[in-house]
Motif scaffolding. Structure first.
Motif, PDB file in Angstrom:
ATOM      1  N   VAL A 104       0.841  -1.201   0.000  1.00 51.57           N
ATOM      2  CA  VAL A 104       0.000   0.000   0.000  1.00 51.57           C
ATOM      3  C   VAL A 104       0.875   1.249   0.000  1.00 51.57           C
ATOM      4  O   VAL A 104       0.613   2.225  -0.713  1.00 51.57           O
ATOM      5  CB  VAL A 104      -0.951  -0.008   1.213  1.00 51.57           C
ATOM      6  CG1 VAL A 104      -1.695   1.320   1.325  1.00 51.57           C
ATOM      7  CG2 VAL A 104      -1.941  -1.165   1.113  1.00 51.57           C
ATOM      8  N   ASP A 123      -6.386   6.340   6.953  1.00 48.82           N
ATOM      9  CA  ASP A 123      -6.888   5.790   5.700  1.00 48.82           C
ATOM     10  C   ASP A 123      -6.064   4.584   5.260  1.00 48.82           C
ATOM     11  O   ASP A 123      -6.604   3.582   4.778  1.00 48.82           O
ATOM     12  CB  ASP A 123      -6.900   6.869   4.610  1.00 48.82           C
ATOM     13  CG  ASP A 123      -5.533   7.501   4.380  1.00 48.82           C
ATOM     14  OD1 ASP A 123      -4.702   7.498   5.317  1.00 48.82           O
ATOM     15  OD2 ASP A 123      -5.299   8.013   3.270  1.00 48.82           O
ATOM     16  N   ILE A 124      -4.730   4.684   5.440  1.00 49.25           N
ATOM     17  CA  ILE A 124      -3.863   3.562   5.075  1.00 49.25           C
ATOM     18  C   ILE A 124      -4.095   2.385   6.013  1.00 49.25           C
ATOM     19  O   ILE A 124      -4.173   1.223   5.583  1.00 49.25           O
ATOM     20  CB  ILE A 124      -2.378   3.985   5.095  1.00 49.25           C
ATOM     21  CG1 ILE A 124      -2.126   5.091   4.060  1.00 49.25           C
ATOM     22  CG2 ILE A 124      -1.475   2.787   4.820  1.00 49.25           C
ATOM     23  CD1 ILE A 124      -0.717   5.581   4.012  1.00 49.25           C
ATOM     24  N   ASP A 126      -6.793   1.680   7.600  1.00 52.36           N
ATOM     25  CA  ASP A 126      -8.086   1.088   7.266  1.00 52.36           C
ATOM     26  C   ASP A 126      -7.977   0.185   6.039  1.00 52.36           C
ATOM     27  O   ASP A 126      -8.613  -0.878   5.977  1.00 52.36           O
ATOM     28  CB  ASP A 126      -9.123   2.180   7.009  1.00 52.36           C
ATOM     29  CG  ASP A 126      -9.549   2.899   8.282  1.00 52.36           C
ATOM     30  OD1 ASP A 126      -9.270   2.367   9.376  1.00 52.36           O
ATOM     31  OD2 ASP A 126     -10.143   3.993   8.178  1.00 52.36           O
ATOM     32  N   GLU A 127      -7.174   0.608   5.063  1.00 50.66           N
ATOM     33  CA  GLU A 127      -7.015  -0.201   3.855  1.00 50.66           C
ATOM     34  C   GLU A 127      -6.295  -1.511   4.175  1.00 50.66           C
ATOM     35  O   GLU A 127      -6.691  -2.581   3.687  1.00 50.66           O
ATOM     36  CB  GLU A 127      -6.232   0.579   2.793  1.00 50.66           C
ATOM     37  CG  GLU A 127      -6.117  -0.174   1.480  1.00 50.66           C
ATOM     38  CD  GLU A 127      -5.527   0.665   0.358  1.00 50.66           C
ATOM     39  OE1 GLU A 127      -5.153   0.069  -0.674  1.00 50.66           O
ATOM     40  OE2 GLU A 127      -5.436   1.897   0.504  1.00 50.66           O
ATOM     41  N   ILE A 128      -5.240  -1.439   4.981  1.00 52.82           N
ATOM     42  CA  ILE A 128      -4.516  -2.654   5.373  1.00 52.82           C
ATOM     43  C   ILE A 128      -5.440  -3.603   6.121  1.00 52.82           C
ATOM     44  O   ILE A 128      -5.506  -4.805   5.822  1.00 52.82           O
ATOM     45  CB  ILE A 128      -3.296  -2.301   6.239  1.00 52.82           C
ATOM     46  CG1 ILE A 128      -2.287  -1.488   5.432  1.00 52.82           C
ATOM     47  CG2 ILE A 128      -2.627  -3.568   6.777  1.00 52.82           C
ATOM     48  CD1 ILE A 128      -1.192  -0.882   6.277  1.00 52.82           C
ATOM     49  N   GLY A 130      -8.672  -3.739   6.038  1.00 55.57           N
ATOM     50  CA  GLY A 130      -9.683  -4.262   5.137  1.00 55.57           C
ATOM     51  C   GLY A 130      -9.178  -5.423   4.300  1.00 55.57           C
ATOM     52  O   GLY A 130      -9.881  -6.429   4.107  1.00 55.57           O
ATOM     53  N   LEU A 131      -7.936  -5.312   3.801  1.00 54.56           N
ATOM     54  CA  LEU A 131      -7.362  -6.392   2.999  1.00 54.56           C
ATOM     55  C   LEU A 131      -7.076  -7.629   3.847  1.00 54.56           C
ATOM     56  O   LEU A 131      -7.315  -8.760   3.412  1.00 54.56           O
ATOM     57  CB  LEU A 131      -6.080  -5.909   2.311  1.00 54.56           C
ATOM     58  CG  LEU A 131      -6.292  -4.949   1.140  1.00 54.56           C
ATOM     59  CD1 LEU A 131      -4.980  -4.292   0.730  1.00 54.56           C
ATOM     60  CD2 LEU A 131      -6.904  -5.686  -0.059  1.00 54.56           C
ATOM     61  N   ARG A 134     -10.537  -9.154   4.408  1.00 54.93           N
ATOM     62  CA  ARG A 134     -11.133  -9.677   3.173  1.00 54.93           C
ATOM     63  C   ARG A 134     -10.494 -11.004   2.772  1.00 54.93           C
ATOM     64  O   ARG A 134     -11.181 -11.924   2.289  1.00 54.93           O
ATOM     65  CB  ARG A 134     -10.979  -8.659   2.035  1.00 54.93           C
ATOM     66  CG  ARG A 134     -11.527  -9.157   0.696  1.00 54.93           C
ATOM     67  CD  ARG A 134     -11.109  -8.227  -0.437  1.00 54.93           C
ATOM     68  NE  ARG A 134     -11.746  -6.923  -0.350  1.00 54.93           N
ATOM     69  CZ  ARG A 134     -12.938  -6.647  -0.869  1.00 54.93           C
ATOM     70  NH1 ARG A 134     -13.624  -7.589  -1.498  1.00 54.93           N
ATOM     71  NH2 ARG A 134     -13.442  -5.442  -0.764  1.00 54.93           N
ATOM     72  N   ALA A 163      -3.804  -4.737  -3.558  1.00 51.43           N
ATOM     73  CA  ALA A 163      -3.319  -3.529  -2.882  1.00 51.43           C
ATOM     74  C   ALA A 163      -2.810  -2.480  -3.869  1.00 51.43           C
ATOM     75  O   ALA A 163      -2.710  -1.300  -3.524  1.00 51.43           O
ATOM     76  CB  ALA A 163      -2.213  -3.893  -1.889  1.00 51.43           C
ATOM     77  N   ASN A 165      -4.420  -1.550  -6.380  1.00 51.67           N
ATOM     78  CA  ASN A 165      -5.618  -0.951  -6.983  1.00 51.67           C
ATOM     79  C   ASN A 165      -5.712  -1.207  -8.489  1.00 51.67           C
ATOM     80  O   ASN A 165      -5.883  -0.276  -9.288  1.00 51.67           O
ATOM     81  CB  ASN A 165      -5.683   0.551  -6.722  1.00 51.67           C
ATOM     82  CG  ASN A 165      -6.352   0.874  -5.393  1.00 51.67           C
ATOM     83  OD1 ASN A 165      -6.854  -0.012  -4.706  1.00 51.67           O
ATOM     84  ND2 ASN A 165      -6.353   2.145  -5.026  1.00 51.67           N
TER      85      ASN A 165
END
Length: 250
Positions: A104, A123-124, A126-128, A130-131, A134, A163, A165
């Protein structure tokens, strides 16, 4: 509207051998599309042409209508073309959370400096998170990757690809080497991938192909042999003769 990914008469020659014979394929936006064929059909060569590992001798590759035929691998990745590999490319000493965090960060231009400022970027984080969730890696997120069950390593590799995108994701035999007991989790996770990512699945496991794909393209001897819906391909006597009836479940 242009296709997510399209090849037009794509060709690759090695001396006098034609490995990819004027293949035209269309991957629609949001597609769940499988590419199958017997061993030696040219699937890996085709994927290597798409990603820029090999240069094409003829034809075109279009990503969202833009010609990427002569773009480098890095340029294609930056434009939204992601892939996984038959043999995973993971760092065994890193944990899943470290690997995903680095991926990321690299996408955002932070590099390894990411870890010194991670606490300031929700935000980063949250993305980590989430992955990790998931791809069902929560329980092993702090374990060295080399110690993970192989199915988890495959899930991590797909998470890393996501990651970046990508708009188009090429999954190159994601079930290869995964024990039968772990394939259910892999299949369920693939089924939940976001629809804004168009997916081309290259796979020998026909159970996975039929469960995942909505459209199938068949390559034989480097050439496009058949293309259609899952039901059309399953009922095509020519496909049954050259592939489904022989080594599809091998």
């Amino acid at each position: 509207m242009s296709a997510a990914l399209q090849t037009i008469a794509l060709e690759k020659r090695f001396g006098g051998l034609i490995a990819t014979d004027k293949v035209s394929l269309t991957l629609e936006h949001g597609a769940r599309h499988a590419l199958i064929g017997p061993n030696g059909a040219g699937k890996t060569t085709f994927v290597n042409l798409l990603t820029g590992v090999l240069p094409a001798n003829g034809g075109q590759i279009l990503l969202d209508g833009n010609d990427i035929t002569r773009k480098s691998q890095i340029q294609r990745a930056r434009l939204g073309l992601g892939r996984t590999f038959q043999i995973n490319q993971l760092f065994g000493a890193m944990t899943p959370v470290e690997s995903i965090g680095l991926a990321v960060s690299e996408r955002m231009g932070g590099g390894r400096d990411f870890w010194r400022r991670v606490g300031t970027r929700t935000d980063i984080l949250d993305e980590i998170t989430g992955l990790i969730e998931r791809f069902r890696l929560t329980e092993v997120m702090d374990h060295p990757t080399r110690l993970l069950p192989y199915g988890k390593q495959r899930l991590l590799e797909i998470a890393l690809a996501l990651a970046s995108n990508p708009r188009v994701l090429l999954l190159d035999e994601p079930a290869a080497g995964v024990p039968e007991a772990e394939r259910g989790e892999l299949l369920e996770t693939l089924a939940q991938l976001p629809r804004d990512v168009s997916i081309l699945l290259i796979e020998h496991d026909m159970d996975l192909v039929f469960a995942f794909a909505e459209r199938i393209t068949v390559l034989v001897n480097g050439a496009l042999f058949a293309d259609g819906t899952v039901s059309e391909i399953m009922s095509d006597p020519r496909v049954q003769a050259v592939y489904l009836g022989s080594d599809a479940h091998a």
